[in-house]
Design an enzyme around this catalytic site. Sequence first.
Site, PDB file in Angstrom:
ATOM      1  N   CYS A   1      -9.158  -0.231   3.061  1.00  0.00           N
ATOM      2  CA  CYS A   1      -9.216  -0.479   1.607  1.00  0.00           C
ATOM      3  C   CYS A   1      -8.435  -1.719   1.187  1.00  0.00           C
ATOM      4  O   CYS A   1      -8.876  -2.487   0.326  1.00  0.00           O
ATOM      5  CB  CYS A   1      -8.751   0.746   0.830  1.00  0.00           C
ATOM      6  SG  CYS A   1      -7.172   1.430   1.366  1.00  0.00           S
TER       7      CYS A   1
ATOM      8  N   ASP B   1     -12.531   0.305  -7.207  1.00  0.00           N
ATOM      9  CA  ASP B   1     -12.139   1.147  -6.071  1.00  0.00           C
ATOM     10  C   ASP B   1     -12.862   0.717  -4.791  1.00  0.00           C
ATOM     11  O   ASP B   1     -14.086   0.839  -4.692  1.00  0.00           O
ATOM     12  CB  ASP B   1     -12.477   2.602  -6.396  1.00  0.00           C
ATOM     13  CG  ASP B   1     -11.810   3.583  -5.447  1.00  0.00           C
ATOM     14  OD1 ASP B   1     -11.466   3.168  -4.324  1.00  0.00           O
ATOM     15  OD2 ASP B   1     -11.635   4.759  -5.832  1.00  0.00           O
TER      16      ASP B   1
ATOM     17  N   HIS C   1     -12.887   2.205  -2.008  1.00  0.00           N
ATOM     18  CA  HIS C   1     -13.205   3.336  -1.147  1.00  0.00           C
ATOM     19  C   HIS C   1     -14.663   3.779  -1.274  1.00  0.00           C
ATOM     20  O   HIS C   1     -15.091   4.716  -0.589  1.00  0.00           O
ATOM     21  CB  HIS C   1     -12.285   4.526  -1.476  1.00  0.00           C
ATOM     22  CG  HIS C   1     -10.833   4.197  -1.317  1.00  0.00           C
ATOM     23  ND1 HIS C   1     -10.059   3.721  -2.360  1.00  0.00           N
ATOM     24  CD2 HIS C   1     -10.007   4.249  -0.239  1.00  0.00           C
ATOM     25  CE1 HIS C   1      -8.820   3.504  -1.933  1.00  0.00           C
ATOM     26  NE2 HIS C   1      -8.760   3.819  -0.645  1.00  0.00           N
TER      27      HIS C   1
END
Length: 649
Positions: free
Chosen positions: A476, A600, A602
């Site tokens: 990430c 994000d 992820h």
Amino acid sequence: MAPSSETATVRVLCPKLVLSANQPGTLQWLIGSPFFPPFTVVSTFRCVHQSPDFEQESDDLRKLLPKGFEVIGALIIGDSDAEKSALEAVKAARRLRKHLSEGGELDDEKIVGASCDARTGTIQFFISKTENSTKLEPVASVVYEDKSGKYLWENGCLLHCELPIKLPFYFPASSPSDSKEMFSDAIDSVITQFKEPNVVYIAETLKKASGDVPKPVVLRGKDFGFGADASNINRLPAAEQGSDVKMLLCSHLCMNSKTAAVVNSAENADKIHVSVLLNRSEKSPASGAPVAEYFPAMEEARLIVVDLSLDVLTYAPKELPLMHAVSNLVIPALVDQLHSLKKIILPYLLMEHPKLHIYHFNPPGVLHPITTIYELNYGETEMKQVDVRKSLHLRLGLPLDRPLLRTANALDLSVNDGSRSNIKKRGSTLLKDVHIGIPSSGVFNAVSEGVASLIQGSYEYYHYLQDGFDDSGWGCAYRSLQTIISWFRLQHYTSISVPPHREIQQTLVEIGDKDPSFTGSREWIGAIELSFVLDKLLGVSCKIMNFRSGSELPEKCRELAMHFETQGTPIMIGGGVLAYTLLGVDYDEGSGDCAFLILDPHYTGSEDHKKIVNGGWCGWKKAVDSKGKSFFLHNKFYNLLLPQRPNMV
């Protein structure tokens, strides 16, 4: 006829009238257009050659300002005696206009003089009726227009003409000093050819997307009326133009006039391309054999060939006849540019010639394009080029930490195939600017809504599993770094490719931060490692903020808002083994309520904007929601990486 000053209204279209960092006595030229209502200010340029040096100022403005725009007055940073200061500005503007005009004749146009009080910032406008006027008339009505870009480009278009020239000339080998005169004569000969009866100008639309594209229009020199004042030429409604080529309007080749397209900037304005052809094979009533003329040199001569690449951009109202737009805007622009190139080349005529290239830019805050001549003998980062751009930034009031006038930011005037907005995305499947259009943060109080401070500029969204690379569970921070580097690429601070994980790891090994075994591993990295990579690959410095608990983040909302307002770069948030990209904050000082715009990394799905937004992979996260829960865990240590913009132009 211009209205009397008693009823005159000054209209200000430019977003910023007084440029930043002005000192008392600083002059700014007010730019308007002969095609707009009198006293309409489209933009303002700072006078950078002090005293002022009118010859140098006029040379610069002749290169910089497209035909169709002109100096209509001046503004000065003065004292409390506004009329006295404005009179000084008017005198300077009239002197500049004389230098810009070919004859330097008496300037009896009404022009605008303005004074800005250095202490209070109050601006007062005045009108000067004639050159001999010693008293100014105050202006009672000043209108600051909204949506001024729309006004400019819904009613006007750009004419673009490129003309490469190989210019040979001879001079006596025994008298090199004669070379400058011979070169000047050769330039004058080219200028004469622009107005010859057998010259042909072909005008065609640059927008090829529609199937209903008008045929190119052929204009012949013998039909031109040179020297007319284009602003006084009758403009006809499109319905009255008829089939006569002399009556065809610019709107005939403007595709936006025929669609409902929204036009609010030079980049998406209608563009007409003009080509120049010199017809040397016109039909003759009598047939004859080819003739070759021979002019023997009286003594030993030397031949020099100068390569010139003309590239002019002009502005015209769509209701202006196309023939007049070419004869009174395009051709004078070609003549001016030839003189500008001649002036640059003359000192190097008998040496290696400078490699000159012309670029057009439309920087933010300037409603119309500007034209620059860059010497490509110097790289973009060499000081001579940097100094040229710094001077331009100063003149236009542009920030000195934005590479707005680098060649990568030049206007793309190539043929438009309908996918103009996707040109920079071509070859990439990554989504850009995924936060645009998402729901608001909900930060507000009973008095006012919060003010969101957001990333400035574009970025690409990097996340897990892209490029067929499985980094789920550990990559990430790498993906956040890739998003950050994409931002620097898209703002043209760097031309390096966004590095893959292995290159990021190898960089950390090369600088001695990691052991060789780190390359090819699945180890996490954090804010410190990201700062090392940004410094090594981009020369970007970073600020790092540490928090003992997620509960401390809301306390730094104001500081983070300042980062987005001054730096505008994306931020990496690291917490434990998790990393996110922060794109903005929304903070209300009254209530203390705040939210964070999180991107994000992820996410593991496809490049589907709707799926990403609806799934919460890009959106606002409240510091504390209605249930008392926070996106940031209170018991987790966080650090933030704040990349700083390089101080470069």
